[in-house]
Every structure is written in C-alpha cells, then in structure tokens.
Design a protein around this motif. Structure first.
Motif: not given
Length: 308
Positions: A40, A43-44, A71, A73-74, A77-78, A103, A107, A109
């Motif tokens: 999680e 990407q941040h 972390g 799925p995000g 997408s990013s 996921s 969502s 995506v």
C-alpha cells in the motif's frame, strides 16, 4: 544495476517505514526497471523518489499478503497516466490474476498498455532472454510465497584494441565482427581470429530477493553465491519465538543464511516498526556478528550492485 528501496517495513505502514516494495534499476542494462512487491502506498513512495514508473517493465510479487500487494491496483492505473504505454508483465502466486482482474474490473480502470499476469505454478525459471534469467522457488510462510533469483548473463570480453592497432587494423566494421568471435580476412591476406583479440568474459551479477519466510532450504538455494541477498528480518534475535510463530526470520537467521550460501552482501528489510534508532542499529550488529557485509535497508535507500 541498482537496488532502490521504496518500502522496508513489515505488516502495515509506519511513519518511518512504508510497507514492502523494491526497485531493481536496470536502466543501464536494458533501459527499464523491475519492481518486487507493491505494498500500500507504493505509488506515493515513487512520487518522492527518482523512480520513473513509465520505465517499469516487470513486477514480481512474492505473495498475496496485503503489505506486499495492496498498492498494485493504483500503481497499474497510474502507469497509464505517467506515460507507460509498453507491455507490463506481473509474476506471482496463484490468485494474483483474480485479484488484478477484480480490482481493475470493478473500478473500471482503462489501461493504455498490454498487461500480462503470469501465475507461477512450480519452482523454476519464470523469465529468460539473452541477458537475464529469473528463477523462482517457494519459501516457508503462512501462505504460498516465492523468492526470486535474478541472474545477469556473462557479458562478452572487451576487444583488445591495442593489439589490433599494432597490427595496423583500424576501427571499422571489422572490429564488430572480431568482437563477436568471427574470423576475418584482411585485404593483405592476413587472417585474424576473433577469440585471439577478445579478453575474458565479464561475469554477470546475481541478486536474490526473498519474500517473507522462516529459514528454509530454498532460501539458501536461491541465494547461492549471490552478489546481493535481500532477506526479511522482521525481528531481532531476542524475538526468535515470534519469528517462528509467524513464519518470519530474525536478523541472525538472515545472516546465517547469507553466510552459508556464500553471499557477498546481505541487505535486511521488512523490519518491524518496534525497531527504531538504537534498536535498528542493534539489528545491524546482530547480523554482522555472523556476516560482516550486512546492511539494514531504509525507505529511499539505494545500493549499487558491483561487478566481481
């Protein structure tokens, strides 16, 4: 070849350590980066690092616990929004495809690149090309978990330019053919054999990255003679009972695995949040008592893998 640590904590995010994610920087070798696990907030962490998600090529998931997976799925997408339009391949245990499909599907995506999910069904080679081979083997954890051995294949030796210049052979297409080991015929009739003008091959490097595990035989097999071993060390030596109960390793166990496998450098990660400051330094000392070249990873810390 460089290891860059985006997250080095265990279980859940902490202020000073995010959960697991590691980058293998192969930009000089193949113009891409590989990622190992995606806890999680990965990407941040990338946004706070020099890592370019658009350069990512592969992701290797060790197991499906959330601190190694949530972390994903995000990040997928990013990658589209950050210019990633080349194919992306994910490797990992059975169930990974269902997680990704569900996921992203729920969502809605939309990805601007081809996504391939390769579920590992047995120990062995999961990827190989002309320059690299990646082997996976199962570890001992509460759920199915893998470790990965990344093998850089040997590089051709350097062309011995001085010898060629002494013979009056100037730079040109002949140099390339000689470096490839071919025999060439000069205009004056002389015959030159490539293997007489190429130095010894340059030994490839080996990096082993393990998922969560208690000590087991496959850890040593994957780590054999590795230049770098990345090994979890969730607990210090004083909590061996907890490590055993939760199928994790201590600092001493990681160091002994490195020593027995003939590893050059040990990097410990997946550190419990209870170890900070002097406590973290104690972890390093425990490991170095058994394996001198041992280090404790921190978020945004990097290690360049040297050639032998």
């Amino acid at each position: 070849m460089e290891l860059y640590f985006l997250g080095t904590g265990a279980g859940m995010p902490a202020r000073h350590r995010n959960v697991t994610s590691i980058v293998l920087n192969l930009l000089p070798e193949r113009g891409t980066i590989w990622l190992f696990d995606c806890g999680e907030g990965t990407q941040h962490q990338i946004l706070r690092s020099p890592v370019k998600l658009s350069k990512s090529e592969k992701m290797f998931i060790t197991h499906l616990h959330g601190d190694h997976l949530f972390g994903l799925p995000g990040l997928l997408s990013s990658r589209s929004y950050q210019g990633g339009d080349t194919p992306f391949v994910i490797y990992g245990p059975k169930g990974l495809k269902a997680f990704v499909d569900t996921s992203l599907g729920l969502s809605q995506v939309h990805l601007d690149y081809e996504l391939v999910v390769h579920e590992i069904e047995e120990d062995g080679v999961v990827f190989e090309d002309a320059n690299f081979r990646v082997e996976a083997a199962s570890l001992e954890h509460r759920i199915e978990c893998f470790g990965y051995r990344i093998i850089e294949k040997d590089l051709p030796g350097k062309l011995q330019l001085d010898k060629l210049r002494e013979l009056g052979v100037t730079a040109g297409p002949l140099y390339g053919r000689l470096k490839q080991g071919h025999t060439v015929l000069l205009e004056d009739g002389r015959e030159l054999k490539g293997d007489q003008f190429v130095g010894p091959s340059i030994k490839g490097r080996i990096v082993t990255i393990l998922g969560d595990t208690k000590p087991c035989s496959n850890s040593s097999l994957l780590a054999a003679d590795a230049d770098v071993l990345v090994h979890e060390a969730t607990f210090g030596a004083e909590r061996a009972d907890l490590a055993d109960a939760y199928d994790h390793s201590t600092t001493e166990q990681a160091a002994l695995t490195a020593k027995e496998a003939g590893v050059k450098t040990l990097i410990m990660t997946h550190i419990s949040s209870r170890y900070q400051g002097e406590g973290a330094e104690q972890l390093v000392q425990e490991a170095r008592a058994h394996h001198a070249d041992s280090w404790l990873a921190e978020d945004f810390w990097s290690y360049t893998v040297p050639r032998k």
